[in-house]
Design a protein around this motif. Structure first.
Motif, short mmCIF file in Angstrom:
data_model
loop_
_atom_site.label_atom_id
_atom_site.label_comp_id
_atom_site.label_asym_id
_atom_site.label_seq_id
_atom_site.Cartn_x
_atom_site.Cartn_y
_atom_site.Cartn_z
N THR A 165 0.95 -1.19 -0.10
CA THR A 165 -0.02 -0.06 -0.24
C THR A 165 0.76 1.03 0.00
O THR A 165 1.62 1.36 1.04
CB THR A 165 -0.88 0.07 1.36
N LEU A 166 0.68 2.10 -1.10
CA LEU A 166 1.43 3.29 -1.02
C LEU A 166 0.66 4.48 -0.01
O LEU A 166 -0.53 4.77 -0.25
CB LEU A 166 1.51 3.83 -2.37
N THR A 167 1.45 4.80 0.79
CA THR A 167 0.82 5.99 1.83
C THR A 167 1.89 6.97 1.76
O THR A 167 3.01 6.97 1.72
CB THR A 167 0.97 5.18 3.18
N PRO A 168 1.33 8.41 1.80
CA PRO A 168 1.98 9.66 1.92
C PRO A 168 2.68 9.63 3.26
O PRO A 168 2.20 9.22 4.27
CB PRO A 168 1.12 10.56 1.63
N LYS A 169 3.89 9.96 3.17
CA LYS A 169 4.85 10.36 4.35
C LYS A 169 4.19 11.49 4.98
O LYS A 169 4.27 12.56 4.22
CB LYS A 169 6.19 10.35 4.13
N ILE A 170 3.91 11.54 6.19
CA ILE A 170 3.19 12.78 6.84
C ILE A 170 4.27 13.35 7.90
O ILE A 170 4.95 12.35 8.90
CB ILE A 170 2.01 12.46 7.73
N ASN A 171 4.59 14.45 7.70
CA ASN A 171 5.60 15.31 8.64
C ASN A 171 4.79 16.20 9.45
O ASN A 171 4.34 16.88 9.13
CB ASN A 171 6.84 15.84 7.98
N ALA A 172 4.84 15.92 10.81
CA ALA A 172 4.13 16.69 11.75
C ALA A 172 5.00 17.83 12.13
O ALA A 172 6.36 18.00 11.93
CB ALA A 172 3.89 16.16 13.00
#
Length: 107
Positions: free
Chosen positions: A98-105
């Motif tokens: 599954t391709l998931t966007p990398k989230i940067n807080a």
């Protein structure tokens, strides 16, 4: 489809002389799913992801125009794959990623 077809950089089966991989890739919503065949085991996970983004029609920039970075979640192991891992080492036939966007807080 060879990894070279996906990314333009990976070595094809003819060059490596190895068996090509086949598996399924989807986006995080599950609405966009593709059967991926013919990927060289010598391709890196990053090369694979870059090739799949356009093929799957995934958004490549956020609302501010900044590039989104995607990661590949290997369902069989429940972990994100490292960009430098080789497809042949990380994936098995009929795997699902599954391709998931990398989230940067934070900002």
């Amino acid at each position: 489809m060879s990894a070279a077809t996906l990314s333009g950089e990976a070595r094809s089966e003819e060059m490596s002389g190895e068996i090509e991989m086949a598996f399924t890739a989807s986006d995080v919503s599950g609405q966009r799913r593709v059967n991926v065949r013919g990927v060289s085991p010598d391709a890196t996970v990053r090369e694979l992801i870059n090739g799949l983004l356009a093929k799957m029609g995934l958004v490549q920039n956020d609302v501010s125009g900044h590039p989104l970075e995607y990661r590949a979640l290997l369902e069989r192991e429940g972990r994100h794959l490292f960009d430098a891992e080789l497809v042949g080492d990380a994936l098995a036939p009929d795997d699902k990623i599954t391709l998931t966007p990398k989230i940067n807080a934070g900002g």
